[in-house]
Design a protein around this motif. Sequence first.
Motif, PDB file in Angstrom:
ATOM      1  N   ARG A  12       0.851  -0.994  -0.061  1.00 27.11           N
ATOM      2  CA  ARG A  12      -0.398   0.515  -0.510  1.00 27.11           C
ATOM      3  C   ARG A  12       0.973   1.506  -0.308  1.00 27.11           C
ATOM      4  O   ARG A  12       0.464   2.345  -0.512  1.00 27.11           O
ATOM      5  CB  ARG A  12      -1.125  -0.032   0.988  1.00 27.11           C
ATOM      6  CG  ARG A  12      -1.784  -0.531   0.759  1.00 27.11           C
ATOM      7  CD  ARG A  12      -3.427  -0.875   2.607  1.00 27.11           C
ATOM      8  NE  ARG A  12      -3.556  -2.129   2.713  1.00 27.11           N
ATOM      9  CZ  ARG A  12      -4.853  -2.078   2.467  1.00 27.11           C
ATOM     10  NH1 ARG A  12      -5.407  -0.461   1.340  1.00 27.11           N
ATOM     11  NH2 ARG A  12      -5.537  -3.070   2.078  1.00 27.11           N
ATOM     12  N   TYR A  13       2.346   1.007   1.059  1.00 27.27           N
ATOM     13  CA  TYR A  13       2.907   1.780   0.685  1.00 27.27           C
ATOM     14  C   TYR A  13       3.821   2.683  -0.178  1.00 27.27           C
ATOM     15  O   TYR A  13       4.408   3.809  -0.448  1.00 27.27           O
ATOM     16  CB  TYR A  13       3.388   2.187   2.317  1.00 27.27           C
ATOM     17  CG  TYR A  13       2.117   2.760   2.969  1.00 27.27           C
ATOM     18  CD1 TYR A  13       1.968   4.084   3.939  1.00 27.27           C
ATOM     19  CD2 TYR A  13       1.203   2.039   3.709  1.00 27.27           C
ATOM     20  CE1 TYR A  13       0.449   4.598   4.145  1.00 27.27           C
ATOM     21  CE2 TYR A  13       0.016   1.991   4.822  1.00 27.27           C
ATOM     22  CZ  TYR A  13      -0.126   3.209   4.591  1.00 27.27           C
ATOM     23  OH  TYR A  13      -0.975   3.280   5.922  1.00 27.27           O
TER      24      TYR A  13
ATOM     25  N   THR B 211      -7.827   8.856   4.210  1.00 27.96           N
ATOM     26  CA  THR B 211      -7.118   9.249   3.964  1.00 27.96           C
ATOM     27  C   THR B 211      -7.462   8.737   2.101  1.00 27.96           C
ATOM     28  O   THR B 211      -7.479   8.712   1.259  1.00 27.96           O
ATOM     29  CB  THR B 211      -6.094   8.010   3.388  1.00 27.96           C
ATOM     30  OG1 THR B 211      -6.300   6.686   3.806  1.00 27.96           O
ATOM     31  CG2 THR B 211      -5.413   8.211   4.599  1.00 27.96           C
ATOM     32  N   TYR B 212      -8.995   7.516   2.297  1.00 23.50           N
ATOM     33  CA  TYR B 212      -9.481   7.448   0.694  1.00 23.50           C
ATOM     34  C   TYR B 212      -9.883   8.893   0.132  1.00 23.50           C
ATOM     35  O   TYR B 212      -9.520   8.240  -1.613  1.00 23.50           O
ATOM     36  CB  TYR B 212     -11.516   6.785   1.035  1.00 23.50           C
ATOM     37  CG  TYR B 212     -11.769   7.499  -0.304  1.00 23.50           C
ATOM     38  CD1 TYR B 212     -11.785   6.092  -1.684  1.00 23.50           C
ATOM     39  CD2 TYR B 212     -12.921   7.865  -0.479  1.00 23.50           C
ATOM     40  CE1 TYR B 212     -12.516   5.869  -2.714  1.00 23.50           C
ATOM     41  CE2 TYR B 212     -13.771   8.372  -1.971  1.00 23.50           C
ATOM     42  CZ  TYR B 212     -13.045   6.725  -2.792  1.00 23.50           C
ATOM     43  OH  TYR B 212     -13.834   7.001  -3.699  1.00 23.50           O
TER      44      TYR B 212
ATOM     45  N   PRO C 160      -3.174   5.135  -5.306  1.00 25.99           N
ATOM     46  CA  PRO C 160      -2.780   5.049  -3.432  1.00 25.99           C
ATOM     47  C   PRO C 160      -3.827   3.738  -3.958  1.00 25.99           C
ATOM     48  O   PRO C 160      -4.904   4.137  -3.535  1.00 25.99           O
ATOM     49  CB  PRO C 160      -2.663   6.700  -2.724  1.00 25.99           C
ATOM     50  CG  PRO C 160      -3.340   6.540  -3.704  1.00 25.99           C
ATOM     51  CD  PRO C 160      -3.028   6.497  -4.650  1.00 25.99           C
TER      52      PRO C 160
ATOM     53  N   THR D 128      -5.747   3.403  -0.245  1.00 23.77           N
ATOM     54  CA  THR D 128      -5.673   3.665   1.052  1.00 23.77           C
ATOM     55  C   THR D 128      -6.426   2.965   1.634  1.00 23.77           C
ATOM     56  O   THR D 128      -7.341   1.730   1.323  1.00 23.77           O
ATOM     57  CB  THR D 128      -6.223   4.947   0.594  1.00 23.77           C
ATOM     58  OG1 THR D 128      -8.125   4.517   0.626  1.00 23.77           O
ATOM     59  CG2 THR D 128      -5.368   5.732   0.049  1.00 23.77           C
ATOM     60  N   ASP D 129      -6.456   3.296   3.436  1.00 24.93           N
ATOM     61  CA  ASP D 129      -7.287   2.218   4.885  1.00 24.93           C
ATOM     62  C   ASP D 129      -8.120   2.628   5.090  1.00 24.93           C
ATOM     63  O   ASP D 129      -8.415   1.552   5.212  1.00 24.93           O
ATOM     64  CB  ASP D 129      -5.738   1.751   5.233  1.00 24.93           C
ATOM     65  CG  ASP D 129      -6.304   0.727   6.044  1.00 24.93           C
ATOM     66  OD1 ASP D 129      -5.433   1.235   7.264  1.00 24.93           O
ATOM     67  OD2 ASP D 129      -6.356  -0.651   6.157  1.00 24.93           O
TER      68      ASP D 129
ATOM     69  N   HIS E 261      -1.495  10.313   4.647  1.00 19.12           N
ATOM     70  CA  HIS E 261      -1.048   8.601   3.344  1.00 19.12           C
ATOM     71  C   HIS E 261       0.172   8.412   3.697  1.00 19.12           C
ATOM     72  O   HIS E 261       0.730   7.322   4.237  1.00 19.12           O
ATOM     73  CB  HIS E 261      -1.573   8.557   2.202  1.00 19.12           C
ATOM     74  CG  HIS E 261      -1.782   6.902   1.720  1.00 19.12           C
ATOM     75  ND1 HIS E 261      -2.377   5.707   2.152  1.00 19.12           N
ATOM     76  CD2 HIS E 261      -0.545   6.794   0.221  1.00 19.12           C
ATOM     77  CE1 HIS E 261      -1.941   5.220   1.714  1.00 19.12           C
ATOM     78  NE2 HIS E 261      -0.737   5.254   0.689  1.00 19.12           N
TER      79      HIS E 261
END
Length: 487
Positions: free
Chosen positions: A346-347, A403-404, A396, A398-399, A479
Amino acid sequence: MAELETDYLIIGAGAVGLAFADTLLDEDPDCHITIVDKHAKPGGHWNDAYSFVTLHQPSATYGVNSMELCTNRVDQHGHNAGMYPLAKHAEILAYYERLMSDRLIPSGRVEYFPLTEYVAKEGEDHKIKGILSGKEQSVTVRRKLVDGTYFQTSVPSTHKPGYEIADGTPFTIPGDLPSLWKDADNLPEHFVILGAGKTAMDTAVWLLEAGVAADRIGWVRPRDSWMFNRKFLQPAEHHLDRLVDFQRRQMRAAAASQTGDEMFAKLGEEGLMLRIDPDTKPEMFHFAVISEGEVEMLRGIKNVYRQGRVERIEPGKMHFADEVVDVPEGTLFIDCTASAVPFDARYNQRPFFDGDTITLQLAQSPFVPYSASLAAFIEANFDTDDEKNALVPPAPLTDTPSTYPAAFLSNLRSTGILSGNEKTSAFNARSRLHPTGPAVAKMMAENSPKLAAVADIGKVVQECMPGIMELGMKAFAEHNGAPPRGS
């Protein structure tokens, strides 16, 4: 001299690698492709998934460009009644086997090595190794190595729980639940689901539909989740107005919000986003899609534990950081804590195109097969890494709700980039995997009155973009600076 030669060596025969191979086969008619995968059959992580899993978005835009996944029809019963079908586990595996045996291999330009792992690059060549045979082979790759394993998809059957399990504790994973009937004299009286994501939701729905009373189910849910309402994400050919309205409302909610949480609250009030417990603020968003019927079923489970993550389980007990909770003796614990995409993926983004390597990521979140197919099109139709990467800055994954907006802004930017390029715009208009492209192209050709649904979308984008950018950049900062979080 290497034992094998190929133009493209693809690591992974899952949804990502196969979508790339399928498109590349058409876009570059002279190339040769070699695919290696650890599984015995094509389909990647679907081989490891629990048997009652289905897609959670309609099948219309999943799979590969060249083959329809499900018949174009409306489900008549169950929690998906009135909506377009969600491919089931067996259907998905059969689909990928058919793709391999009826299209890819018969092309004469694809070699497939199952039960084979990619070892490393050694000198000028690459090494692959048969998992059962132990035999190593060298591969000369004339053009590119294609990494289709960037997402490192994790499912319960391949996941190691992050908590201690005492000896003798009744414990299982979702995939083993359908086999409980084999020991009918020793069925558990109670169940506890560990995890709060879509796998846990699927498992809870399966238990309820199997006849387990809601008061016999406990659910460890450290964080609640927002989910997309599936009725707004039906195939564009049939419900373009809903899809466009969904996008329009997201833009307006984003532009009118100071935080992602505020944006989600607005969308929740309008029914576009769903949550299980209306009295609990969701802190998680993993792009799950769910029906209103499933949510109503899940709300029937009242034994919800919110003490945090479990650290240890033993017969009749769950240990949290600050509390030990008793559960009925003989309770069967079900592990649903696997994170579908590990947080490193994810990052830690990288360029799609980097010299002799292509790393398949997201061009638009969360459209995994589409992104891989688009990458293959770009590889075949553009020359330099700079121009290719300019078309697909990684989106991204996102989680959280906060951050969406970074993913939302990234998708809008991607849409602008791709629609502004003649080649990629034409690709989207014919790509089965694109959520709206072919439907809009068909309606334009027919001068359909349904196009009225998109008439004002450009105006809405123009009006809302300043607010969306402000919110999205805040979300990007969070994020990019946030430590990985669990599920």
